[in-house]
Design a protein around this motif. Sequence first.
Motif, short mmCIF file in Angstrom:
data_model
loop_
_atom_site.label_atom_id
_atom_site.label_comp_id
_atom_site.label_asym_id
_atom_site.label_seq_id
_atom_site.Cartn_x
_atom_site.Cartn_y
_atom_site.Cartn_z
N ARG A 158 0.84 -1.20 0.00
CA ARG A 158 0.00 0.00 0.00
C ARG A 158 0.87 1.25 0.00
N GLU A 159 0.25 2.37 -0.35
CA GLU A 159 0.90 3.66 -0.21
C GLU A 159 0.31 4.36 1.00
N LEU A 160 1.17 4.90 1.86
CA LEU A 160 0.74 5.56 3.07
C LEU A 160 1.33 6.97 3.13
N ARG A 161 0.63 7.88 3.83
CA ARG A 161 1.11 9.25 4.01
C ARG A 161 1.53 9.46 5.45
N ALA A 162 2.68 10.07 5.64
CA ALA A 162 3.21 10.25 6.99
C ALA A 162 2.30 11.13 7.85
N CYS A 163 1.63 12.11 7.23
CA CYS A 163 0.79 13.01 8.02
C CYS A 163 -0.39 12.28 8.65
N ASP A 164 -0.77 11.14 8.09
CA ASP A 164 -1.89 10.37 8.66
C ASP A 164 -1.50 9.60 9.91
N TYR A 165 -0.20 9.57 10.21
CA TYR A 165 0.28 8.81 11.37
C TYR A 165 1.07 9.67 12.35
N GLY A 166 0.88 10.98 12.28
CA GLY A 166 1.43 11.85 13.30
C GLY A 166 2.70 12.59 12.95
N ALA A 167 3.21 12.44 11.72
CA ALA A 167 4.38 13.22 11.31
C ALA A 167 3.88 14.47 10.57
N PRO A 168 4.41 15.64 10.84
CA PRO A 168 3.92 16.86 10.19
C PRO A 168 4.49 17.07 8.79
N THR A 169 4.39 16.05 7.95
CA THR A 169 4.82 16.14 6.56
C THR A 169 3.89 15.30 5.69
N ILE A 170 3.68 15.76 4.46
CA ILE A 170 2.77 15.05 3.55
C ILE A 170 3.46 13.87 2.87
N ARG A 171 4.69 13.59 3.22
CA ARG A 171 5.47 12.55 2.53
C ARG A 171 4.68 11.25 2.35
N PHE A 368 14.17 17.58 10.56
CA PHE A 368 14.07 16.29 11.24
C PHE A 368 12.77 16.20 12.05
N ALA A 369 12.40 17.32 12.69
CA ALA A 369 11.14 17.34 13.42
C ALA A 369 9.96 17.15 12.48
N ALA A 370 10.05 17.71 11.28
CA ALA A 370 8.98 17.54 10.29
C ALA A 370 8.84 16.09 9.86
N GLN A 371 9.93 15.36 9.85
CA GLN A 371 9.88 13.95 9.49
C GLN A 371 9.32 13.09 10.63
N GLY A 372 9.19 13.69 11.82
CA GLY A 372 8.65 12.94 12.94
C GLY A 372 9.71 12.38 13.86
N PHE A 373 10.96 12.86 13.73
CA PHE A 373 12.02 12.40 14.64
C PHE A 373 11.84 13.04 16.01
N PRO A 374 12.23 12.34 17.08
CA PRO A 374 12.17 12.93 18.42
C PRO A 374 13.14 14.10 18.54
N ALA A 375 12.82 15.02 19.44
CA ALA A 375 13.63 16.23 19.59
C ALA A 375 15.06 15.93 20.01
N LYS A 376 15.26 14.84 20.77
CA LYS A 376 16.60 14.52 21.26
C LYS A 376 17.44 13.73 20.27
N TYR A 377 16.93 13.48 19.08
CA TYR A 377 17.71 12.70 18.12
C TYR A 377 18.96 13.47 17.73
N ILE A 378 20.10 12.80 17.78
CA ILE A 378 21.39 13.45 17.52
C ILE A 378 21.62 13.53 16.01
N ILE A 379 21.74 14.76 15.50
CA ILE A 379 21.87 14.93 14.06
C ILE A 379 23.12 15.70 13.64
N ASP A 380 23.80 16.37 14.58
CA ASP A 380 24.90 17.24 14.20
C ASP A 380 26.28 16.69 14.51
N VAL A 381 26.34 15.53 15.18
CA VAL A 381 27.63 14.94 15.51
C VAL A 381 27.47 13.43 15.54
N ASP A 382 28.50 12.70 15.08
CA ASP A 382 28.36 11.25 15.05
C ASP A 382 28.92 10.61 16.32
#
Length: 435
Positions: A158-171, A368-382
């Motif tokens: 099936r094709e699903l939309r992220a906005c239907d499951y709580g992510a603030p993006t129409i992806r 990242f927040a628009a994709q539905g990632f948690p606020a504490k997700y580390i994105i700027d350093v590995d």
Amino acid sequence: MREIIVDNFAGGGGASTGIELATGRSVDIAINHDPAAIAMHRANHPETEHYCESVWDVDPRSAAAGRPIGLAWFSPDCKHFSKAKGGKPVEKKIRGLAWIVLKWAGKVRPRVIILENVEEFKTWGPVRKGRPVKSKKGQTFEQWKQQLESLGYVVESRELRACDYGAPTIRKRFFLVARRDGRPIVWPEPTHGDPESEEVKNGKLKPWRTAAEIIDWSIPCPSIFERKKPLAENTMRRIARGMQRFVIDNPTPFIVRVNHSGSNHHYTDSIDEPFKTVTSHLVKLRGTCQDGQPVTEPMPTITAGGLHVGEVRAFLLKYYGSADNGQQLDEPLHTVTTKERFGLVTVEGVDYQIVDIGMRMLEPHELFAAQGFPAKYIIDVDADGKKYPKSAQVARCGNAVPPPFAEALVRANLPEMCVGSGQALALERYKPAVG
């Protein structure tokens, strides 16, 4: 033995994060050939066993080490299927990455398999001289699917939309679920919907989360008139059309009070205070969209190609003069050469004058927040302490699976592996990006 979970093509960890939010534990194995992707995954999923190599070089039996696999997730590279690639040649080798699913299915027989890709994945077919053969569109996909079924799997997609499951993006994405345990494949019911729908009005669904929720209003939005390098003419035209549509002609513009309480308010909540900012809208610098979109809708699809979504703000002051002294409202805004008196906004019978327009590109943490990632997700350093440049952060975000997709699919199809909404591990590490 406890069933394990394997995330192939793990990337920055979108699917792994969603799986962890559902199950309360990290995935057991993550595989990706890109050292930078694995380093970001390691930073956020330190308990996972990581394989930094091609999926083809990992032997499923050795990796599983005799443990049963409850879930194998696959997100093969989608660039050479996506319509976003345009008319550029495609690579047969990359389009064929999904064959790895059959290798795992044949050797270690995961109980449930989930594959994520772009909508065009179903058109997978032969390629000749770098171009898909139109007359054989979908032929390879059907052959691949039949081979999976021949291994004892029931397969649905099936094709699903992220906005239907709580992510603030129409992806929107294509999902395929295959299972061999005799249980039915379950497609998760949407949790969110159009605010104007009966389901939302009746309280059956929550309203879609919007772009306004993920925008960091504390970030300065510099004037478009005071840039060292002027904006491209097409960008100015898009800003002008968006200003006309979402601010000047909008009877209920979205108002934000900046540097006050930090909260966002519609005009009815702040009419008695000086207006500091009106968000006219988002502007998209690529594609066919002429004037962007309001921030009261979910974000457009985020791509890995670069920063292409900008926030536009109109700065307002109460207007005490005559409209005849400034820009006429029926004239194109992009012809304005000064920032004084070029637009009026009337709210609750009170006139406000647009005294400036600001624009900035959205920052990686907002994307990242628009994709539905948690606020504490580390994105700027590995995991090794190496900092990621902004471009690398955006690319990782655009390639990521929105975590709400994975969480919803795993909860629906593997409830026996999941924990309740108060799961300790995941919620200890991650906090929701917005409330």
